[in-house]
Design an enzyme around this catalytic site. Structure first.
Site, PDB file in Angstrom:
ATOM      1  N   GLY A   1     -28.395  -9.083   1.010  1.00 30.12           N
ATOM      2  CA  GLY A   1     -27.820  -7.786   1.358  1.00 30.12           C
ATOM      3  C   GLY A   1     -28.573  -6.667   0.656  1.00 30.12           C
TER       4      GLY A   1
ATOM      5  N   ASP B   1     -25.027 -11.531  -6.655  1.00 30.26           N
ATOM      6  CA  ASP B   1     -24.909 -11.308  -5.215  1.00 30.26           C
ATOM      7  C   ASP B   1     -24.062 -10.060  -4.964  1.00 30.26           C
ATOM      8  OD1 ASP B   1     -25.086 -11.718  -2.496  1.00 30.26           O
ATOM      9  OD2 ASP B   1     -24.266 -13.751  -2.522  1.00 30.26           O
TER      10      ASP B   1
ATOM     11  N   GLU C   1     -24.643 -18.403   0.720  1.00 26.98           N
ATOM     12  CA  GLU C   1     -24.126 -17.707  -0.470  1.00 26.98           C
ATOM     13  C   GLU C   1     -23.030 -18.535  -1.141  1.00 26.98           C
ATOM     14  OE1 GLU C   1     -24.873 -13.020   0.575  1.00 26.98           O
ATOM     15  OE2 GLU C   1     -22.993 -13.912   1.214  1.00 26.98           O
TER      16      GLU C   1
HETATM   17  O1  LIG Z   1     -24.015 -11.793   4.203  1.00 25.48           O
HETATM   18  C1  LIG Z   1     -24.215 -10.856   3.428  1.00 25.48           C
HETATM   19  C2  LIG Z   1     -23.713 -10.768   2.077  1.00 25.48           C
HETATM   20  O2  LIG Z   1     -22.451 -11.343   1.864  1.00 25.48           O
HETATM   21  C3  LIG Z   1     -23.861  -9.416   1.387  1.00 25.48           C
HETATM   22  O3  LIG Z   1     -23.887  -9.680   0.011  1.00 25.48           O
HETATM   23  C4  LIG Z   1     -22.750  -8.437   1.695  1.00 25.48           C
HETATM   24  O4  LIG Z   1     -22.653  -8.249   3.093  1.00 25.48           O
HETATM   25  C5  LIG Z   1     -22.978  -7.072   1.006  1.00 25.48           C
HETATM   26  O5  LIG Z   1     -24.125  -6.485   1.523  1.00 25.48           O
HETATM   27  P1  LIG Z   1     -24.572  -5.016   1.114  1.00 25.48           P
HETATM   28  O6  LIG Z   1     -24.928  -5.049  -0.313  1.00 25.48           O
HETATM   29  O7  LIG Z   1     -25.734  -4.724   2.023  1.00 25.48           O
HETATM   30  O8  LIG Z   1     -23.406  -4.101   1.413  1.00 25.48           O
END
Ligand SMILES: O=C[C@H](O)[C@H](O)[C@H](O)COP(=O)(O)O
Length: 230
Positions: A29, A83, A106
């Protein structure tokens, strides 16, 4: 500070937790990508680690930046995974993840980790989990799986690509985004998670229940850390 600056702040704070010799789970992400960038800089300065990526795109970023990669076969035990998340519930630190489609890897990486550190900007905090939860399903017979999920009271949308074809995960599955509305009271995330996981055809859900040890939150006032109580 704009959102990108907050993501960088959280990413850099978390990357500073990584120490020489660690096996590190690398999240997916835009926020996790900031952390990977910070780790790439530290590796260039001599930090010795190996990384286990949670998606093909994180693998590409890490590899291009010079982070040596490994896998769960060679390293079934991970020291620290960092993450992002889509939503964090205050108090419990339960999460919804998977908007970027990487939830299965994940969760596999999180399950193998001694510590899971989540990095978010403060927009992601919520009293109760309320976002649609991504559910990874086997493509074969996904329509039947979908009906069983709807019977739990969730409104479902098959995630599609820009051209209208289903989005396909790194594991060659589909994703149903399931809207249960605001959860809490008798509609507990852990109960919904268990019910979803009992449905044949469901591979994994984006509920991360009692998995985050620490949440690093970047906001206008700087960085705050929340620890999950045992
Ligand atoms: O599948 C994606 C993941 O779980 C990401 O960690 C989550 O969607 C957060 O993403 P972002 O940091 O782009 O908001």
């Amino acid at each position: 500070m704009d959102t990108d600056a907050l993501k960088r702040l959280a990413g850099e704070e978390a990357a500073a937790l990584v120490q020489d010799g660690m096996v590190v789970g690398l999240g997916t992400g835009s926020t996790a990508a900031c952390m990977v960038d910070a780790l790439i800089r530290r590796v260039a300065q001599g930090l010795k680690i190996v990384g286990i990526p949670t998606s093909l795109r994180t693998a590409e970023q890490a590899q291009a930046g010079g982070i040596p990669l490994t896998d769960l076969g060679a390293h079934p035990r991970i020291d620290l995974t960092i993450d992002g998340a889509d939503q964090v519930e205050r108090g419990t630190l339960n999460l919804i993840k998977g908007m970027g489609g990487a939830l299965l890897r994940e969760k596999l990486v999180a399950a193998a980790s001694e510590r899971l550190v989540i990095i978010v900007d403060d927009r992601k905090l919520s009293e109760n989990l309320s976002l649609p939860v991504p559910v990874e399903v086997v493509p074969f017979g996904w329509q039947a799986t979908d009906l069983r999920i709807q019977a739990l009271g969730g409104r479902t949308v098959l995630r599609g690509g820009a051209d209208g074809t289903p989005y396909v995960t790194d594991n060659h599955n589909y994703i149903l985004d399931v809207d249960f509305g605001a959860m809490g009271g008798s509609r507990k995330p852990e109960t919904l998670d268990a019910a979803l996981r009992e449905i044949v055809g469901v591979v994994e859900t984006g509920f991360f229940i009692h998995r985050a040890e620490t949440v690093i939150i970047a906001g206008e006032g700087g960085v705050t850390r929340w620890q999950r109580s045992a």
